[in-house]
Enzyme design. Structure first.
Site, PDB file in Angstrom:
ATOM      1  N   GLU A 282       0.370  -1.169  -0.074  1.00 31.16           N
ATOM      2  CA  GLU A 282      -0.386   0.324  -0.461  1.00 31.16           C
ATOM      3  C   GLU A 282       1.290   1.472   0.253  1.00 31.16           C
ATOM      4  OE1 GLU A 282      -4.546  -0.412   1.709  1.00 31.16           O
ATOM      5  OE2 GLU A 282      -2.885   0.236   3.241  1.00 31.16           O
ATOM      6  N   HIS A 303       7.938 -27.283  -1.793  1.00 30.27           N
ATOM      7  CA  HIS A 303       6.995 -27.638  -2.084  1.00 30.27           C
ATOM      8  C   HIS A 303       6.156 -27.351  -3.434  1.00 30.27           C
ATOM      9  CE1 HIS A 303       9.245 -31.040  -0.008  1.00 30.27           C
ATOM     10  NE2 HIS A 303       9.229 -30.589   0.729  1.00 30.27           N
ATOM     11  N   LYS A 417     -14.404   0.148  -3.731  1.00 35.16           N
ATOM     12  CA  LYS A 417     -15.132   1.079  -3.223  1.00 35.16           C
ATOM     13  C   LYS A 417     -16.219   1.526  -4.226  1.00 35.16           C
ATOM     14  CE  LYS A 417     -12.350   1.583   0.836  1.00 35.16           C
ATOM     15  NZ  LYS A 417     -11.833   2.333   1.959  1.00 35.16           N
TER      16      LYS A 417
END
Ligand code: PA5
Length: 444
Positions: A282, A303, A417
């Site tokens: 951010e 793995h 948003k």
């Protein structure tokens, strides 16, 4: 102590070339002369928060006494710091035991119905309390969770007792959560204007839910951060946090490594990685610039992702977080028949084996063309974790300035948003609702 090792990534002459720039960026952070300088409240927080710590511990103690479960509601920076620290110190199998100590669980960090419905089912049979954290006080995810759980608590114990079990952490003056908390008369803590969410772990945002889990020990976290804060005031040669920032800048701008993987060999560090990912993602990912932060939990992910890291596209570098001290000496036992061929390990502890796995991985990845940095903690305790968190916060500020971005804003977070509110017809989003509907129609 925290140690930083860059020998498997770059030469010291290469690092020194950035000393001047890194020092300038460190000064911008300390003197408040860079972009976003109204968000530097975290810099002196380890010192400034000390007056508030005993009140935070007392509030936590009250919740611990009256609750079996404390639900910590928040998202992003209002959630990850506490989660990182509590996971680091916690026993991963505690939930299987019927201990009396209260459990801290989390809500409002996503919008999944199954998760929240399941939590409600459990809470119906338990004594619980709520810490609701939102700096803006208007974030949708925690607000929905708070509405659900507040109503459940009031139904269970009545409005008066609910008041004793709800604490809100939010802006001192503005936002819906502040209005609601004042109206209901909840205990509150303020998040200062000059502290952004992802830099708030050492404010009440992190410290209260951490104190609910560890009690008075939370002081150790602050003490460790204070120690590192002092180190970050030194010049480049003694400032390992700025050195880490400079290494990242070199690897990104000179070596064209655009992805950093923060790796650990201890699952307890997984959420420290999640917290770090938010901090750097951010803060730096803007203006089409920035290292993409990702995490890997080794040896598990060796793995799965190990093949790619060893031989895939060479746009990666790694930062290993290491723990130097063996807190759990657990030796491999001898086996008379040795059918599994493991007797060469008899007497060696899991810590020793894990350490060799770490060293072997680092050398292999380096040879495969992945530069490897290492940040090592002498001990796996709250003091060292506090120092580590501050190490990364400071490095993030310096690194953002080296990159030429404002590390303290997050304009891009608003885009999703806006669309979500338009799709949900939130009042005030009428124009956006029409526009998004047109866009969807054109796609059919
Ligand atoms: O770091 C940030 O600023 C964000 O991640 C916020 O912490 C997150 O969006 C939550 O915001 P708020 O505390 O206002 O609910």
């Amino acid at each position: 102590m925290i140690h930083f090792n860059y020998a498997n990534a770059l030469r010291s002459e290469e690092l020194q070339a950035y000393a001047k720039l890194a020092n300038e960026c460190q000064e911008k952070t300390l003197q408040g002369t860079g972009a976003g300088n109204d968000f530097l409240g975290w810099v002196e927080l380890p010192r400034n928060i000390q007056n508030e710590v005993s009140d935070i511990i007392a509030t936590a103690e009250k919740l611990r006494q009256s609750c079996e479960i404390i639900v910590c509601i928040g998202i992003g920076g209002s959630y990850l710091g506490a989660k990182a620290v509590n996971e680091f110190v916690g026993n991963p199998f505690e939930w299987l035991e019927n201990k009396d100590t209260p459990k801290v669980v989390y809500a409002g960090h996503h919008l999944d119905a199954k998760y929240h419905q399941s939590l409600i089912q459990v809470l119906k049979r338990k004594k619980f309390g709520i810490i609701c954290i939102s700096k803006s006080g208007t974030t949708t995810e925690p607000a929905i969770a708070f509405r659900l759980l507040k109503s459940l608590l009031e139904e269970q114990v009545g409005k008066d007792e609910a008041k004793n079990r709800i604490v809100c952490i939010t802006d001192a003056k503005k936002g819906a959560l502040r209005t609601l908390a004042d109206k209901e008369g909840y205990k509150t803590y303020n998040i200062d204007d000059n502290i952004g969410g992802r830099f708030s772990v050492l404010s009440p945002v992190g410290l209260l839910p951490i104190a609910c889990f560890v009690g008075k020990e939370v002081e150790q976290l602050v003490a460790g951060a204070l120690d590192m804060m002092k180190d970050c005031q030194h010049g480049f040669d003694k400032n390992i946090s700025a050195q880490y920032a400079a290494c990242r800048y070199h690897l990104y701008s000179h070596e064209k490594k655009s992805i950093e993987i923060l790796t650990n060999f201890n699952p307890a560090l997984h959420f420290v990685g999640e917290w770090w990912k938010q901090l750097f993602g951010e803060s730096e990912g803007k203006e089409h610039k920035g290292i993409f932060p990702s995490i890997a939990d080794f040896t598990t992910d060796l793995h799965s992702m190990g093949q790619y890291i060893q031989e895939g596209v060479r746009h990666l570098f790694e930062t290993f977080i290491s723990i130097k001290q063996d807190n759990y000496p657990l030796p491999v036992l001898d086996d008379e028949n040795n059918l599994d061929g493991l007797n060469f390990l008899t007497g060696k502890t899991m810590f020793e084996i894990n350490s060799k796995a770490e060293l072997g991985t680092m050398l292999a990845h380096k040879q495969g063309g992945v530069p490897c940095l290492q940040v090592a903690m002498d001990k796996a305790d709250l003091f060292h974790l506090g120092a580590l968190l501050y190490f990364f916060e400071n490095a993030c500020a310096v690194s953002g300035y080296m990159l030429g971005v404002n590390p303290f804003n997050q304009p891009g977070v608003e885009a999703y948003k806006k669309n979500m509110f338009a799709l949900l017809h939130k009042p005030g989003y009428e124009k956006e609702s029409i526009a998004i509907q047109e866009l969807l129609n054109s796609q059919q």
